[in-house]
Design an enzyme around this catalytic site. Structure first.
Site, mmCIF file in Angstrom:
data_model
loop_
_atom_site.group_PDB
_atom_site.id
_atom_site.type_symbol
_atom_site.label_atom_id
_atom_site.label_comp_id
_atom_site.label_asym_id
_atom_site.label_seq_id
_atom_site.Cartn_x
_atom_site.Cartn_y
_atom_site.Cartn_z
ATOM 1 N N SER A 42 71.024 68.903 90.075
ATOM 2 C CA SER A 42 71.991 69.169 91.137
ATOM 3 C C SER A 42 73.335 68.628 90.693
ATOM 4 C CB SER A 42 71.542 68.462 92.422
ATOM 5 O OG SER A 42 72.582 68.391 93.380
ATOM 6 N N TYR A 67 67.891 61.113 96.752
ATOM 7 C CA TYR A 67 68.026 62.464 96.197
ATOM 8 C C TYR A 67 68.958 62.450 94.980
ATOM 9 C CZ TYR A 67 69.230 67.435 95.894
ATOM 10 O OH TYR A 67 69.440 68.713 95.451
#
Length: 268
Positions: free
Chosen positions: A139, A152
């Site tokens: 990401s 995350y």
């Protein structure tokens, strides 16, 4: 002989799009996720539209023995995997102390442990056969600390570092390793999390161009790709500033995810 690609998190979003584009390239596919009905429907469509073999392995990747179960399923079907797409993942957001601890644990099992375990299980076979590839989905959160997405962001930073390290290990040995670092993508992420605030940059894209960019980068044997001009600039510029400053600047962006509602989670 067609090559075989295994895609985790293949029931929707980027995973389903990877399956679609790889099948269109002539790859047989192995679809892995928890949603049996969705996988079966996708497999049937890929067979009909692209004339490829499409296999379904239903597996919860948060389970401690998930990679072994997947590997056993491949052996039972006499399948060798030439391309591993570690796409499955989900995120949590909000104040760390308010996030459910078991949910963060499962997040790490899917985003980190299953990814590493599947790579351990499948990469040696690629080496033995003289070639293969691994695509790990990270990401844009991998490039800086991400307050309110702490676990995350840290997991995705692991994925990026892991992928770049493996690429150096296997350059010249026939196995390519690519790390994909997209910004916000229109998948089930926002529906599951229940807020558009999770798209902290305000800009989103859709799965097809992200997957196209990833496959182009893999064809060119790049180490990582951050699709989109803004995303690419952020990826290259953020690591060049002091880390505490980067974390402070990131907090000013990510704080918008906070709301009166409780912290929550989402599938990626």
């Amino acid at each position: 002989m067609p090559t075989t690609a295994l895609i985790t998190g293949a029931s929707s979003g980027l995973g389903a799009e990877f399956a679609e584009q790889l099948a269109a390239r002539g790859h047989d596919v192995v679809l892995v996720a928890r949603s049996a009905d969705r996988l079966a429907a996708l497999a049937e469509r890929l067979r009909a539209e692209h004339g490829v073999a499409a296999h379904v392995l239903v597996q919860d990747l948060a389970a401690p023995d998930a990679a072994r179960q997947v590997a056993d399923g491949l052996v039972a079907r006499d399948l060798a995997v030439d391309l591993l797409v570690n796409n499955a993942g989900f995120g949590t957001c909000g104040r760390f102390e308010e996030i459910d601890r078991p949910r963060d644990h499962d997040q790490l099992m899917v985003n980190v442990v299953a990814l590493v375990d599947l790579t351990h299980a499948l990469l040696p076979g690629m080496l033995a056969r003289g070639g293969g590839a691994v695509v790990n989905v990270a990401s844009n959160a991998a490039f800086q600390p991400s307050p309110y997405f702490a676990v995350y962001g840290a997991a995705k930073a692991f994925v990026l570092s892991f992928g770049l390290a493996l690429r150096q290990e296997y350059r010249g040995r026939g196995v390519r390793v690519l790390t994909l670092c997209p910004g916000p993508v229109e998948t089930g992420f926002f529906d599951a999390i229940g807020t558009r605030r999770a798209a902290v940059t305000g800009a989103t894209t859709t799965p097809p161009p992200v997957v196209r960019a990833a496959l182009r980068a893999l064809d060119r044997d790049r180490g990582y790709v951050a699709p989109g001009l803004g995303n690419a600039l952020a990826a290259h510029l953020a690591p060049r500033r002091p880390r505490t400053l980067v974390a402070a600047l990131a907090e000013r962006v990510t704080r918008k995810v906070l709301s009166p509602a409780a912290s929550t989670t989402a599938a990626a």
